[in-house]
Design an enzyme around this catalytic site. Structure first.
Site, PDB file in Angstrom:
ATOM      1  CB  SER D  50      -0.816  -0.114   1.250  1.00 24.87           C
ATOM      2  OG  SER D  50      -2.065  -0.906   1.041  1.00 24.87           O
ATOM      3  CE  LYS D  53      -3.861   1.096  -0.856  1.00 22.58           C
ATOM      4  NZ  LYS D  53      -4.455   0.450   0.421  1.00 22.58           N
ATOM      5  CE1 TYR D 177      -4.912  -1.298  -4.430  1.00 25.67           C
ATOM      6  CE2 TYR D 177      -5.492  -3.434  -4.253  1.00 25.67           C
ATOM      7  CZ  TYR D 177      -5.167  -2.222  -3.862  1.00 25.67           C
ATOM      8  OH  TYR D 177      -5.091  -2.263  -2.295  1.00 25.67           O
ATOM      9  CE1 TYR D 229      -4.816   0.954   4.625  1.00 22.72           C
ATOM     10  CE2 TYR D 229      -3.268  -0.237   5.803  1.00 22.72           C
ATOM     11  CZ  TYR D 229      -3.685   0.345   4.506  1.00 22.72           C
ATOM     12  OH  TYR D 229      -3.154  -0.204   3.540  1.00 22.72           O
ATOM     13  CB  VAL D 247      -0.086  -5.849   4.565  1.00 28.90           C
ATOM     14  CG1 VAL D 247      -1.310  -5.251   5.081  1.00 28.90           C
ATOM     15  CG2 VAL D 247      -0.159  -6.117   2.845  1.00 28.90           C
TER      16      VAL D 247
END
Lengths: 296, 296, 296, 296
Positions: D50, D53, D177, D229, D247
């Site tokens: 992530s 991103k 993605y 998050y 992760v």
């Protein structure tokens, strides 16, 4: 009922209910012909708690008719009895009159600008009339205990007040609600009081009309879809009768045209409904074929 | 039915359904004695859509029995038919077999390791048997349209796959589901197919047993509490019969022991149920006293 | 600021706030060197409302230290300031100290077994000390109006009491909370009071220590992530400064090491934050390069 | 770091990540003067997951500018990284670009009508440019594993497609993605790639402009409020730096004007962020005074 060893746990959040012997079990069936069949502790009074919501709804519908449905929905909630989440999403309109929030709106309707004791007295007289028994009383110790510990209900009432769906001062509406929950009845009294829902709205066959036939059907429908909180679907699946439970361990179930049944056993299952009581009703329905979903 | 001017809006998200004339209306009642009463467009085939969930559930219960309930709940959902929220809170276990997520799990059970066309063929044969009519078919154009536009259902299946509650590749399970929704039936065929739920599980009185009496009661109970998505409570309140609706405008309603009723009118109300169909059933139930909540 | 024609709507749910002239605008910047720059209605007192949550949190951390975080989270809520939904999911633990539920727990900590007026007096003295101005008072008319209309806050307090996360009688905790919201301050007083967050916890450079440097950083962090309810992300995105808003139209913003800024304009945007105030801070941050996210 | 015995658990849902040795730890700090400080396994490539991103968002803003914010919000989500609940309430608009749903919309923007491999190639070239290192590659085994097990992401993409917020076929957007998540980088490469966010949007001081100063600030703001998050508030509270975790155990943190920091340790805490990595950043920020909330 030897197989049903585990009788569930007694509700403990209302102190006077926590001391009840969980091994008590009572059952009373009044059939359409007026015969009364009682078993076990059927003459023992218990706190009817949320079963009172059926009588309070009947009373409120008598006062304001179907305009009541502008302030309360009639759909199953999919959430526990005291959830506040749904109220936020739906702007203070409770899902149905049998969850606590809905019953608070019903109590607010029954209060109707009077002193709480007036509204409570009126409901008590109505229940005595339905059961044909003036010995029914309100257990003041239970009412006080509800008042002292009922923070979630205080939250629900104030929350709906913020949305304008409680018209009186919340503490007054709560006073009515806490007292109606504290009505004490025996299985016999409760089964007698439910007769009008068996008889299409009549007090007895050929007797006075309590509510119209349509209203009796509709209250039965609400009991079937919403009478056991988030276990209503399971009760309909297993028992197949309109029913309303209370955390005191009582359940009133109606076999339209056939019987009014009250059962009491204080041990509760995970959803807050009487464990043995539900099992007993399942066996009664199986043995008699009274399920509303039966072909017979 | 002159008062019912507003017939509601036809479902538009499945293109072939968007072209249906909203003024169509059909009704067929099969009574316990086997008599068939048809009116209006009762011989016009329409897409049964979610009404198929009743037959698919019956088929799946035949395959795996009550172990099915480990993967699907039996409580009303309190949310729209295609909601995904409840799945997150409840770890991929759909609330009941009549919301889309639950029906996808049922389709996954019916797939049982076979090719989708095998499972679909089996369901179609079952429905033809129930309706006693081999002319029933699947509308391939509708199935293709569902597949091309059903992103929400794809989401639901993949979401439950992530929780381990879909056992096949999601696209295979979806294939079964999209085809079962595309079954086309007339009101007559649908009312005939529902007879086993009227007859306590028998094909006809004295005939072969389709499901046990208990299972028939239980499917009826699920139809009553969960058959109309988040308007199930209202349908029980107004009509008082177990029923299952589809966005094609069809509704199958069961009066246990008395009648199997199919109604079709493609205009939908805000909850996605046939507007005229619901009204017609309300009037039928009122006129006949067939509500399961009636004293008579 | 000619382009900012639409100044937003004044909060109306607290009656005394509804009468404020929406065209008022004040700004005061205290820089690290102690210089005070005031503009517009910077000497006009207004109801600081939720800006008080910063001072009350500082006070509570002084009393119980980091054990406070057992009763309150420190994550953005993703929901409006007065939402009750999150509390149900998270068992009565509010997401952060700057939503109403969190501020009620903070008030409960500050109450610490005393009379409400003791806790309120203590907070008022603390704010007067921070601002170096004994003229700061509580607007009793506002406090009474909050009390008379704050049903949602009553609901929140009782709801958390049901989970055991309010230790005093809810009405006492609410008394503290309603009074702290009613503190009236000018932009000058507010900017002065915020200096300790600019100076790494010191009253002034080289002065007394109000809180540790780490605690000052952490309060700033909470203001940045949680200070504007469900518009906190947008405020960080546009302004880039720790800030706390109130429905009275005030905002306290901190440029660590550089400035303490107070702005006031009573018209609110859709998220309940001062519309012109936010815009003014955006322009100040742009002009000065004070954003904490700037390379300079 | 002897006190940090418990290094957390390695992510297991992507099989190739489950085999990583949890005792690995790497750190690289690039300071504003261009000095590179590396420690531990700083030259060991890991799956950035992530963290990608941040780069994908920068790329998408370059393509469509601030119109991107019509399709993605910029508020903290208050829910786990892969939650679907918020999407239903907010009609398919993800809360921010750093939760999976938001990153899928960003991937959809970057796809821009091309073949997935074109969009992936473009992103890879951009990351190589930022890091000044053409050795950076995509780990195809990881990409395939994501594709084979990413049912929740498939659900998210299809769910947003149903709301019209994914413009390509979901499987194409998902292809982009899954590949961007599979970019493998060392701490050194990652810290180098983050320099533009330290330098106010410049490649290096006095160098080419990657993004405007305002955009660099805003990406930093989003990293601070949304980068971890539902532990973003805690990271801001403890570390006080804009950061984005993956992760795979990597975190990129930015001290604007001062440093770009990459840390890697594969053991994760309960929120899915690197346990040792977070602790290391907390200590670095404490030791250096780089927190954006510091007065110094």
């Amino acid at each position: 009922m030897a197989a049903a060893e585990d009788r569930g746990a007694v509700a403990t959040y209302i102190p006077p209910l926590a001391t009840i012997d969980p091994s008590r079990f009572g059952l009373c069936i009044v059939t359409a012909d007026g015969a009364v069949h009682a078993a076990g502790d059927a003459e023992q009074a218990f706190s009817i708690q949320s079963v009172s919501k059926v009588f309070a709804l009947t009373q409120a519908l008598g006062k304001v008719g179907d305009t009541l449905w502008r302030r309360v929905g009639r759909e199953p909630s999919g959430t526990p009895f005291n959830s506040i989440v749904q109220l936020e999403r739906e702007q203070g309109i409770p899902r149905n009159p049998f969850i606590n929030a809905g019953a608070l709106v019903v109590a607010d309707i029954n209060l109707a600008g009077h002193e709480p004791r007036v509204a409570i007295g009126e409901l008590l007289r109505f229940v005595r009339y339905l059961a044909d028994d003036d010995a029914i009383t309100i257990d003041e110790a239970v009412a006080r205990a509800e008042q002292a510990t009922g923070f979630r209900n205080v939250a629900l009432a104030n929350y709906m007040k913020a949305f304008g769906n409680i018209q009186h001062a919340p503490e007054l509406t709560l006073g009515v609600y806490f007292h109606q929950c504290a009505i004490a009845m025996t299985c016999r009294q409760l089964a007698m009081a439910g007769r009008y829902l068996m008889h299409g709205g009549l007090y007895r066959p050929g007797g006075a009309r309590v509510v119209s036939a349509q209203r009796a059907r509709r209250i039965n429908a609400l009991m079937l879809t919403c009478g056991h909180y988030d276990a209503s679907g399971d009760f309909a699946f297993r028992v197949g009768l309109p029913g309303k439970s209370g955390v005191g361990g009582g359940i009133l179930a109606i076999a339209p045209g056939k019987a009014s049944i009250a059962v009491w056993s204080p041990g509760l299952n995970a959803n807050g409904n009487s464990k043995l009581g539900t099992l007993a009703l399942e066996r009664v329905a199986e043995a008699t074929g009274w399920s509303v979903f039966s072909a017979a």
